[in-house]
Scaffold this motif. Structure first.
Motif, PDB file in Angstrom:
ATOM      1  N   THR A 175     -94.728 -53.689 -15.127  1.00  0.00           N
ATOM      2  CA  THR A 175     -94.146 -52.956 -16.241  1.00  0.00           C
ATOM      3  C   THR A 175     -94.955 -53.192 -17.506  1.00  0.00           C
ATOM      4  OG1 THR A 175     -92.062 -52.559 -17.440  1.00  0.00           O
ATOM      5  CG2 THR A 175     -92.553 -54.838 -16.865  1.00  0.00           C
ATOM      6  N   LYS A 176     -94.953 -52.214 -18.372  1.00  0.00           N
ATOM      7  CA  LYS A 176     -95.774 -52.256 -19.586  1.00  0.00           C
ATOM      8  C   LYS A 176     -95.150 -53.163 -20.644  1.00  0.00           C
ATOM      9  CE  LYS A 176     -97.948 -49.155 -22.961  1.00  0.00           C
ATOM     10  NZ  LYS A 176     -98.081 -47.736 -23.409  1.00  0.00           N
ATOM     11  N   ILE A 177     -96.003 -53.928 -21.329  1.00  0.00           N
ATOM     12  CA  ILE A 177     -95.586 -54.707 -22.502  1.00  0.00           C
ATOM     13  C   ILE A 177     -96.612 -54.442 -23.604  1.00  0.00           C
ATOM     14  CG2 ILE A 177     -94.329 -56.482 -21.224  1.00  0.00           C
ATOM     15  CD1 ILE A 177     -96.781 -58.284 -21.437  1.00  0.00           C
ATOM     16  N   SER A 178     -96.432 -55.067 -24.752  1.00  0.00           N
ATOM     17  CA  SER A 178     -97.351 -54.812 -25.866  1.00  0.00           C
ATOM     18  C   SER A 178     -98.369 -55.935 -26.007  1.00  0.00           C
ATOM     19  CB  SER A 178     -96.569 -54.662 -27.178  1.00  0.00           C
ATOM     20  OG  SER A 178     -96.087 -55.926 -27.605  1.00  0.00           O
ATOM     21  N   LEU A 179     -99.439 -55.647 -26.715  1.00  0.00           N
ATOM     22  CA  LEU A 179    -100.470 -56.640 -26.972  1.00  0.00           C
ATOM     23  C   LEU A 179     -99.885 -57.840 -27.711  1.00  0.00           C
ATOM     24  CD1 LEU A 179    -103.421 -57.533 -26.958  1.00  0.00           C
ATOM     25  CD2 LEU A 179    -103.842 -55.985 -28.890  1.00  0.00           C
ATOM     26  N   ALA A 180     -98.894 -57.586 -28.561  1.00  0.00           N
ATOM     27  CA  ALA A 180     -98.264 -58.673 -29.317  1.00  0.00           C
ATOM     28  C   ALA A 180     -97.504 -59.641 -28.422  1.00  0.00           C
ATOM     29  CB  ALA A 180     -97.317 -58.086 -30.372  1.00  0.00           C
ATOM     30  N   ASP A 181     -97.211 -59.222 -27.174  1.00  0.00           N
ATOM     31  CA  ASP A 181     -96.497 -60.105 -26.248  1.00  0.00           C
ATOM     32  C   ASP A 181     -97.399 -61.171 -25.639  1.00  0.00           C
ATOM     33  OD1 ASP A 181     -93.877 -58.970 -26.402  1.00  0.00           O
ATOM     34  OD2 ASP A 181     -94.589 -57.273 -25.214  1.00  0.00           O
ATOM     35  N   PRO A 213    -104.506 -51.423 -21.736  1.00  0.00           N
ATOM     36  CA  PRO A 213    -103.228 -51.586 -21.029  1.00  0.00           C
ATOM     37  C   PRO A 213    -102.862 -53.071 -20.877  1.00  0.00           C
ATOM     38  CG  PRO A 213    -104.665 -50.049 -19.858  1.00  0.00           C
ATOM     39  CD  PRO A 213    -105.503 -50.705 -20.917  1.00  0.00           C
ATOM     40  N   VAL A 214    -101.637 -53.404 -21.238  1.00  0.00           N
ATOM     41  CA  VAL A 214    -101.115 -54.768 -21.090  1.00  0.00           C
ATOM     42  C   VAL A 214     -99.810 -54.664 -20.312  1.00  0.00           C
ATOM     43  CG1 VAL A 214    -100.346 -56.865 -22.258  1.00  0.00           C
ATOM     44  CG2 VAL A 214    -102.136 -55.462 -23.294  1.00  0.00           C
ATOM     45  N   VAL A 215     -99.711 -55.427 -19.224  1.00  0.00           N
ATOM     46  CA  VAL A 215     -98.540 -55.351 -18.358  1.00  0.00           C
ATOM     47  C   VAL A 215     -98.083 -56.751 -17.968  1.00  0.00           C
ATOM     48  CG1 VAL A 215     -99.205 -53.099 -17.413  1.00  0.00           C
ATOM     49  CG2 VAL A 215     -99.955 -55.193 -16.257  1.00  0.00           C
ATOM     50  N   THR A 216     -96.921 -56.799 -17.344  1.00  0.00           N
ATOM     51  CA  THR A 216     -96.440 -58.052 -16.775  1.00  0.00           C
ATOM     52  C   THR A 216     -95.770 -57.746 -15.437  1.00  0.00           C
ATOM     53  OG1 THR A 216     -95.254 -60.119 -17.236  1.00  0.00           O
ATOM     54  CG2 THR A 216     -94.126 -58.073 -17.815  1.00  0.00           C
ATOM     55  N   PHE A 217     -95.464 -58.812 -14.701  1.00  0.00           N
ATOM     56  CA  PHE A 217     -94.823 -58.669 -13.392  1.00  0.00           C
ATOM     57  C   PHE A 217     -93.344 -59.012 -13.501  1.00  0.00           C
ATOM     58  CE2 PHE A 217     -99.246 -59.904 -12.443  1.00  0.00           C
ATOM     59  CZ  PHE A 217     -99.639 -58.824 -11.664  1.00  0.00           C
ATOM     60  N   VAL A 218     -92.530 -58.271 -12.761  1.00  0.00           N
ATOM     61  CA  VAL A 218     -91.100 -58.565 -12.658  1.00  0.00           C
ATOM     62  C   VAL A 218     -90.747 -58.551 -11.177  1.00  0.00           C
ATOM     63  CG1 VAL A 218     -90.545 -57.578 -14.918  1.00  0.00           C
ATOM     64  CG2 VAL A 218     -90.482 -56.116 -12.886  1.00  0.00           C
ATOM     65  N   PRO A 219     -89.654 -59.210 -10.806  1.00  0.00           N
ATOM     66  CA  PRO A 219     -89.267 -59.196  -9.386  1.00  0.00           C
ATOM     67  C   PRO A 219     -89.096 -57.767  -8.891  1.00  0.00           C
ATOM     68  CG  PRO A 219     -88.010 -60.852 -10.581  1.00  0.00           C
ATOM     69  CD  PRO A 219     -88.748 -60.057 -11.617  1.00  0.00           C
ATOM     70  N   LYS A 233     -91.930 -46.339  -2.078  1.00  0.00           N
ATOM     71  CA  LYS A 233     -91.487 -44.996  -1.710  1.00  0.00           C
ATOM     72  C   LYS A 233     -92.534 -43.981  -2.167  1.00  0.00           C
ATOM     73  CE  LYS A 233     -88.629 -45.164  -5.871  1.00  0.00           C
ATOM     74  NZ  LYS A 233     -87.247 -45.213  -6.392  1.00  0.00           N
ATOM     75  N   ALA A 234     -92.445 -42.794  -1.614  1.00  0.00           N
ATOM     76  CA  ALA A 234     -93.410 -41.752  -1.922  1.00  0.00           C
ATOM     77  C   ALA A 234     -93.500 -41.516  -3.429  1.00  0.00           C
ATOM     78  CB  ALA A 234     -93.030 -40.454  -1.209  1.00  0.00           C
ATOM     79  N   GLY A 235     -94.725 -41.443  -3.932  1.00  0.00           N
ATOM     80  CA  GLY A 235     -94.962 -41.195  -5.346  1.00  0.00           C
ATOM     81  C   GLY A 235     -95.223 -42.440  -6.156  1.00  0.00           C
ATOM     82  N   ALA A 236     -94.851 -43.613  -5.628  1.00  0.00           N
ATOM     83  CA  ALA A 236     -95.056 -44.852  -6.367  1.00  0.00           C
ATOM     84  C   ALA A 236     -96.541 -45.206  -6.406  1.00  0.00           C
ATOM     85  CB  ALA A 236     -94.260 -45.989  -5.731  1.00  0.00           C
ATOM     86  N   LYS A 237     -96.993 -45.718  -7.555  1.00  0.00           N
ATOM     87  CA  LYS A 237     -98.374 -46.161  -7.727  1.00  0.00           C
ATOM     88  C   LYS A 237     -98.435 -47.645  -7.395  1.00  0.00           C
ATOM     89  CE  LYS A 237     -99.014 -42.135  -9.792  1.00  0.00           C
ATOM     90  NZ  LYS A 237     -99.721 -41.006  -9.146  1.00  0.00           N
ATOM     91  N   VAL A 238     -99.380 -48.007  -6.540  1.00  0.00           N
ATOM     92  CA  VAL A 238     -99.398 -49.380  -6.040  1.00  0.00           C
ATOM     93  C   VAL A 238    -100.810 -49.964  -6.019  1.00  0.00           C
ATOM     94  CG1 VAL A 238     -97.364 -49.045  -4.572  1.00  0.00           C
ATOM     95  CG2 VAL A 238     -99.651 -48.649  -3.621  1.00  0.00           C
ATOM     96  N   VAL A 239    -100.826 -51.304  -6.000  1.00  0.00           N
ATOM     97  CA  VAL A 239    -102.005 -52.064  -5.591  1.00  0.00           C
ATOM     98  C   VAL A 239    -101.519 -52.896  -4.407  1.00  0.00           C
ATOM     99  CG1 VAL A 239    -103.747 -53.767  -6.191  1.00  0.00           C
ATOM    100  CG2 VAL A 239    -102.915 -52.181  -7.942  1.00  0.00           C
ATOM    101  N   ALA A 240    -102.016 -52.576  -3.215  1.00  0.00           N
ATOM    102  CA  ALA A 240    -101.578 -53.268  -2.003  1.00  0.00           C
ATOM    103  C   ALA A 240    -102.697 -54.165  -1.487  1.00  0.00           C
ATOM    104  CB  ALA A 240    -101.178 -52.259  -0.931  1.00  0.00           C
ATOM    105  N   PHE A 241    -102.387 -55.433  -1.344  1.00  0.00           N
ATOM    106  CA  PHE A 241    -103.348 -56.384  -0.792  1.00  0.00           C
ATOM    107  C   PHE A 241    -103.257 -56.311   0.725  1.00  0.00           C
ATOM    108  CE2 PHE A 241    -102.354 -57.570  -5.030  1.00  0.00           C
ATOM    109  CZ  PHE A 241    -103.534 -58.060  -5.555  1.00  0.00           C
ATOM    110  N   LEU A 294     -93.602 -49.558 -12.139  1.00  0.00           N
ATOM    111  CA  LEU A 294     -92.222 -49.100 -12.356  1.00  0.00           C
ATOM    112  C   LEU A 294     -92.204 -47.953 -13.357  1.00  0.00           C
ATOM    113  CD1 LEU A 294     -90.408 -52.572 -12.535  1.00  0.00           C
ATOM    114  CD2 LEU A 294     -90.867 -51.137 -10.518  1.00  0.00           C
ATOM    115  N   ASP A 295     -91.240 -47.080 -13.201  1.00  0.00           N
ATOM    116  CA  ASP A 295     -91.071 -45.929 -14.117  1.00  0.00           C
ATOM    117  C   ASP A 295     -92.333 -45.088 -14.193  1.00  0.00           C
ATOM    118  OD1 ASP A 295     -88.430 -46.820 -14.777  1.00  0.00           O
ATOM    119  OD2 ASP A 295     -89.324 -48.274 -16.174  1.00  0.00           O
ATOM    120  N   GLY A 296     -93.015 -44.911 -13.047  1.00  0.00           N
ATOM    121  CA  GLY A 296     -94.189 -44.045 -13.013  1.00  0.00           C
ATOM    122  C   GLY A 296     -95.477 -44.684 -13.489  1.00  0.00           C
ATOM    123  N   LEU A 297     -95.437 -45.958 -13.832  1.00  0.00           N
ATOM    124  CA  LEU A 297     -96.634 -46.644 -14.333  1.00  0.00           C
ATOM    125  C   LEU A 297     -97.670 -46.821 -13.210  1.00  0.00           C
ATOM    126  CD1 LEU A 297     -97.960 -48.394 -16.685  1.00  0.00           C
ATOM    127  CD2 LEU A 297     -96.917 -50.353 -15.551  1.00  0.00           C
TER     128      LEU A 297
END
Length: 208
Positions: free
Chosen positions: A72-78, A162-168, A175-183, A201-204
């Motif tokens: 999920t997206k966060i800000s540079l200030a985070d 782009p600055v992001v973080t991980f959430v559970p 599901k179909a349409g989700a953008k992924v990085v799969a190891f 998440l949310d189309g990111l």
């Protein structure tokens, strides 16, 4: 005797040529990819079809113990002093390191992959997982000093990086349409399996 030596030498040369040819073939063999970045086209039971960013169709078996993380997206200030981050960088025109993306690890993932190594996101890119020890705010971004067990690096992060973080996450996010990085890893039968997926998440689109 000279004739006998020549006759004996020819098989040795032939063997050497075959060995050299085999080694060359091994050296030229394309490395097995360790991750695929793309969009899920379909999920059928434990099989996931992904269209990679470069256009290939990749079929992956989803491991029973697959670990799914939301991105999920966060800000540079985070990004704070003390944050444990992963930064993909490329060399800048001034010889410094410019961030292509930064992901901030949650505390539970501190220490993940600590260090700096070549990365496959862009040509000449490097992935550095390290702790932010200093952050200097400039007119057009932040300059981070990040330290890891074998060294340190200065990283410039522009305001539009782009600055992001991980959430559970949950398997239901696959599901179909989700953008992924799969190891992924290759199984003995030549097919591929994934046991770790980062899903936007949310189309990111995960930027890493």
């Amino acid at each position: 005797m000279p004739v006998q030596r020549a006759t004996f030498t020819r098989p040795l040369i032939a063997v050497a040529m075959v060995a050299a040819s085999t080694l060359y073939a091994v050296a030229q063999r394309a490395p097995v990819p360790t991750r695929v970045r793309g969009t899920i086209e379909s999920v059928n039971g434990d099989t996931m079809q992904v269209k990679s960013r470069s256009g290939e169709d990749v079929k992956l078996r989803i491991a029973p113990d697959v670990n799914v993380s939301g991105v999920t997206k966060i800000s540079l200030a985070d990004i704070k002093v003390g944050s444990f981050v992963g930064a993909t960088t490329v060399p800048g025109p001034d010889g410094g390191q410019n961030a292509v993306e930064v992901h901030v690890f949650p505390e539970s993932m501190r220490g993940t992959g600590e260090g700096s190594r070549p990365y496959d996101l862009k040509p000449n890119s490097t992935m550095t997982n390290a702790t932010v020890s200093e952050s200097v705010v400039g007119n057009d971004g932040h300059t981070l000093l990040v330290k890891y067990k074998d060294g340190e690096k200065k990283v410039f992060v522009a305001d539009n990086t782009p600055v992001v973080t991980f959430v559970p996450g949950d398997k239901s996010e696959l599901k179909a349409g989700a953008k992924v990085v799969a190891f992924m890893k290759q199984l003995p039968d030549g097919s591929f399996e994934t046991n770790r997926v980062s899903v936007g998440l949310d189309g990111l689109t995960p930027p890493m």
